[in-house]
Design a protein around this motif. Sequence first.
Motif, PDB file in Angstrom:
ATOM      1  N   HIS A  61       0.764  -1.163   0.254  1.00 17.77           N
ATOM      2  CA  HIS A  61      -0.129  -0.068   0.189  1.00 17.77           C
ATOM      3  C   HIS A  61       0.860   1.232  -0.055  1.00 17.77           C
ATOM      4  CE1 HIS A  61      -3.906  -1.971   0.566  1.00 17.77           C
ATOM      5  NE2 HIS A  61      -3.298  -3.027   0.879  1.00 17.77           N
ATOM      6  N   LYS A  62       0.245   2.366   0.001  1.00 15.40           N
ATOM      7  CA  LYS A  62       0.746   3.580  -0.287  1.00 15.40           C
ATOM      8  C   LYS A  62       1.788   3.888   1.214  1.00 15.40           C
ATOM      9  CE  LYS A  62      -3.005   5.947  -2.399  1.00 15.40           C
ATOM     10  NZ  LYS A  62      -4.086   6.869  -2.394  1.00 15.40           N
ATOM     11  N   LYS A  65       3.714  -0.443   3.359  1.00 10.30           N
ATOM     12  CA  LYS A  65       3.494  -1.603   4.105  1.00 10.30           C
ATOM     13  C   LYS A  65       2.978  -2.838   3.389  1.00 10.30           C
ATOM     14  CE  LYS A  65       1.455  -3.695   8.574  1.00 10.30           C
ATOM     15  NZ  LYS A  65       0.739  -3.297   9.607  1.00 10.30           N
ATOM     16  N   THR A  66       3.550  -3.842   3.364  1.00  6.16           N
ATOM     17  CA  THR A  66       2.872  -5.116   2.704  1.00  6.16           C
ATOM     18  C   THR A  66       1.902  -5.980   3.606  1.00  6.16           C
ATOM     19  OG1 THR A  66       4.865  -5.162   1.126  1.00  6.16           O
ATOM     20  CG2 THR A  66       3.506  -7.209   1.190  1.00  6.16           C
ATOM     21  N   VAL A  67       0.666  -6.163   3.004  1.00  2.84           N
ATOM     22  CA  VAL A  67      -0.097  -7.163   3.968  1.00  2.84           C
ATOM     23  C   VAL A  67      -0.783  -8.164   2.896  1.00  2.84           C
ATOM     24  CG1 VAL A  67      -0.939  -5.047   5.215  1.00  2.84           C
ATOM     25  CG2 VAL A  67      -2.124  -5.774   3.343  1.00  2.84           C
ATOM     26  N   ARG A  68      -1.407  -9.203   3.770  1.00  2.00           N
ATOM     27  CA  ARG A  68      -1.718 -10.251   2.971  1.00  2.00           C
ATOM     28  C   ARG A  68      -3.312 -10.136   3.019  1.00  2.00           C
ATOM     29  NH1 ARG A  68       2.145 -15.543   4.253  1.00  2.00           N
ATOM     30  NH2 ARG A  68       3.846 -14.874   2.925  1.00  2.00           N
ATOM     31  N   THR A 117     -10.038  -2.091   6.149  1.00  2.00           N
ATOM     32  CA  THR A 117      -8.777  -1.807   6.298  1.00  2.00           C
ATOM     33  C   THR A 117      -7.906  -2.367   5.147  1.00  2.00           C
ATOM     34  OG1 THR A 117      -6.656  -2.040   7.880  1.00  2.00           O
ATOM     35  CG2 THR A 117      -8.147  -4.117   7.632  1.00  2.00           C
ATOM     36  N   TYR A 118      -6.844  -1.337   4.634  1.00  2.00           N
ATOM     37  CA  TYR A 118      -6.125  -1.526   3.477  1.00  2.00           C
ATOM     38  C   TYR A 118      -7.116  -1.855   2.267  1.00  2.00           C
ATOM     39  CZ  TYR A 118      -2.214  -1.373   6.669  1.00  2.00           C
ATOM     40  OH  TYR A 118      -1.223  -1.020   7.529  1.00  2.00           O
ATOM     41  N   GLY A 119      -8.278  -1.216   2.117  1.00  2.00           N
ATOM     42  CA  GLY A 119      -8.995  -1.622   0.970  1.00  2.00           C
ATOM     43  C   GLY A 119     -10.048  -2.828   0.979  1.00  2.00           C
ATOM     44  N   HIS A 120      -9.870  -3.502   2.031  1.00  2.00           N
ATOM     45  CA  HIS A 120     -10.988  -4.783   2.269  1.00  2.00           C
ATOM     46  C   HIS A 120     -11.541  -4.844   3.580  1.00  2.00           C
ATOM     47  CE1 HIS A 120      -8.762  -6.739  -1.302  1.00  2.00           C
ATOM     48  NE2 HIS A 120      -7.734  -6.302  -0.564  1.00  2.00           N
TER      49      HIS A 120
END
Length: 829
Positions: A61-62, A65-68, A117-120
Motif C-alpha cells: 500500500h501507499k 506496508k505489505t499485507v496479505r 482496512t487496506y481496501g478490504h
Amino acid sequence: MRVPMSWLREYVDLPAGVSAREVGDGLIRAGLEVESVDQEGADVVGPLVVGRVLSFAEETHKNGKTVRWCSVDVGEQGAEPRGIVCGARNFAEGDLVVVALPGTTLPGDFTITARKTYGHVSDGMICSVAELGLGEDHDGILILGAGEASPGDDAAALLHLRDDVLDIAVTPDRGYTMSVRGVAREAATAFGATFADPVTDRVADQPPVGGEGYPVRVEDQTGCPVFAAVTVVGFDPERPSPRWLERRVQLAGMRPISLGVDVTNYVMLEIGQPIHGWDKSLLRGPIVVRRAEPGEKLQTLDGVTRALDPEDLVVTDDSGPVGLGGVMGGATTELSTTTRDIVVEAAFWDPVAIARTSRRHKLSSEASKRFERGVDPRIQVAAARRVAELLVDLGGGRIEDGTTVVGTPPERLTRTIPADHASSVAGYTIPAERTVGRLRDVGCTVEADGADLRVTPPSWRPDLTDPNDFAEEVIRLEGYDAVPSVLPVAPPGLGLTPSQRLRRTIGRLLAGAGYVEVLSYPFVGTADFDRLRLPADDARRQALALANPLSEEEPLLRTTLLPGLLATARRNVGRGMTDLALFETGAVFRPTGDAPRAPRLPVDHPPTEEQIAALDAALPRQPRRVAVVLTGDRQPAGWWGPARPAGWADAIEAARTVAAAAGVNLTVRSDEHAPWHPGRCAILEVDGRLVGHAGELHPKVIEAYGLPARAAAMELELDRLGAVAGPVRAPKVSSYPPAKEDVALLVDAQVPVAAVEAALRAGAGELLESVRLFDIYTGERIAEGTKSLAFALRFRAPDRTLTEAEVSAAKQAAVDEAASRTGASQRGA
C-alpha cells in the motif's frame, strides 16, 4: 510457586465442585501462603477458532506496508471462507492458524470487529502468540501443526488457554511446596481427598537393574550425597514440545524453550527435583563432582563467565568444569538443536553449599531455590527415569541400559515426643489418635511407645527435627482457628521504670508543644557524616559497620539521630510541607573500639550466664537520645500578624522542655559544634555536665539536605539527664502575693546570658521564685562592646507578705552577685 489447577487435579482427587479459590482458602488454613488465584485466559472471550489458510494475495500500500489478503476456512458449513487482512508473512497456504472471529475479546480488552482496512473488509483476525497472551512473540502468526486440529475447532481448548493458577509464596521451611507434588499432598490433606504420589510408582529408593550407565565419580560426598544419571540416545531435537507441556510450564512461571529443556523443567515443577541434561557428544570423559580449584572459570548458561571459588561445588569432565553444581549448567555442554544423545542428571546437593554459591555469584536459579530449601534426597533415580521416559515418548529414541547411581541418601532420624506434646503447645486438648493421624497425613512414620510417640519424618521434610516442629504440623492441620484465644494473666510488676516514664513524658510534652514524632531507620553512611560536615577526627564518624546491610549506601549504625530526622524533613519539604517540627527518641550506637569479639552461641540449648555476659561486653555503647528539627514557620501568619519563623531559640526551648520533664535546670551557653552554625550554636549542660547541643544548622548542611534557610535542630542525651535527675519535688504553693521587680544590667557582649541569670539566682536567695530574661539591647546610649540584659524578678515568701525593704534587699543582693561574677552594672544607677 505457581500451580495450575488442571495439573493439581491429576494428583489429588478434589471434589468436582471445589473452585480454585476454595482450594486456595483450604491451603491457607493449612498454613501455606497463597498470594493469589489467577484466572489465566479469562480475558479471552468469544469465538476463537482454528482456521486454514486457503489462499492469500500480497498487497503493498501507499504507506509502504505489505499485507496479505487471506481467504480462511473457519469450519462454517455452507458458508464462504472469510476474508481477513494480516500483516504477518510467516505462514503459507494450507497452514492451520488461530482466528479470532468478530465478537472475540483478546487480552488488553481488544474486541475484534469486521472492519474495512487496506481496501478490504477484514472479517476477523489471525492471531500471534502475544495477541493470545501466550507469550511475548510478536514476530509472526501462531502456526498449528498439521493434523493437530481441524478448521472450526475450539482454539482455546486446543491451546489450553484457560486455567486457574494458585500463586503460592514458599517459605524457607516448606521447600517441598515448590512442586505440584508437594502442593497436591497439602491439598489432599486439607480436603480429606485421595493423593496419588507421582513418585511412588517409580521405586525411588532403589535403582533399576541393568548395569552401570554413564561413568560418574563423586569426590565430595558431603556436598553431593546422591548422584543419578540416565542416558537417552537417538532423541529427535527438532520435535516441538506438545501444547499441553508448553502451556503447563508457562503457567507455572517458566518460559518454554525446546523439548529437551521443557521436559527437565516440567519434571522439576512436577516433583520438585531439579534436573539437568548434557549433550553427550560434548562431554569429554567421565563426569566428576568436586570442589572448584583455584583459578578455574565457567561460562554458565546465562552467558556469563564466572571465576569459581574453592568452596563451589562443580560438575566437571576431562575438559574442566561443565556445570555449577545445584545452580546452573555450563554453556559448553548445553542441549541444542543438534543434540541427539542426552545424559540426564538428578542429584541431591547440600543446601548450605548451594545457598552460599548462589549468593557468592549473585546467581539465583529455579534449581538453587529448591536445593537451598532442601529437596527429597530419595527421588533422584525416579526423577531421572521420569525425564528419560518423557524424552523418549515425546522426542523418540531409547533409554540406554543401566542407570548410574552414586552415593546413598542421608538417614532419616527418629524422634521421640510425648503423645500430648501438641496439646500442651496449642493450649487445648488434641486426642493422641488425632495427633498420630495428622503426623501420618504429613508423611511421617509414627509408632506408639507407651505415653510417647516415635516419629520418623518423611524424606521431603528436612525441617522436621524438633518436637515443636511436629507439634506445629499437628496444630496447623487441625486449624489455627481452633486454637482458643486466651489472654495471659499478667504477672504483678513494679510499673514503668524511671527511664521509661521520662521518655513517655518527654514525648507527651513535645507533642503538646506542636512537634510530630517520627521513627527513622538506624542506618547511615559516610555520606551522611559528610553532609553534616563532621570533622575527620569527630567521634561520631567512628560507626559500627553491619555485616549484611540492607543498602550498600547505608552500611553503618547511626551515631547521631540527626541524619534520619533531616532526611525525613527533606522528604516532606520536597512534597510541599515546609513548616515542620519533628522529633525522635531512640538509641545511637557508639563503639568504644576495645570491645571483645562476640561469642557464637549454641543452638541446641540456652546460653549460659557467662555467654550472655560476653555478648553484652561485645555490644557498643547505646545511649538514648532525643532530637528535634524545625523548618519554615513556627507560627503561621493570620489576622493577628505576620508569621514567626522557627529559629535557634525554638530549638533551645525544646531542650528546656525536655529538661523540665526530667526535673533539672538547663544551662545554655554559646559553643561551636558541627553541624550547627558556628555563631548560633548552644551547648546544653546540667550541673556542668554536657548533655547536648541546639541551635541553627550550618548553611552548608541546610543546602546539602535541601531544607529552607535558618532550619534549626537540637540533640540531647537522655541517659545523662536520667543520671543527674532525682525524683521531681512538688512545688510549694504560697497563698501570699508576689513582689515583682525588673532589673537592667550592662555586661560585656561576650558574657553569656546564662552566667548572668545564674548569678542573679545565687544572689537573690530563697525569696526568689523566678527570673526571666525579657529584653536584650545593643546599640545607641550604651557603650560599644556591651549589651543590656533586662530581667523580670519575682519574689514571694511562703508564710507572709514581703515588705518593701525585704524585696529591695533581695534585689540588691542579686545585682551585687551578678556584678561580682560577671562584671555587670545596673543600667541607670
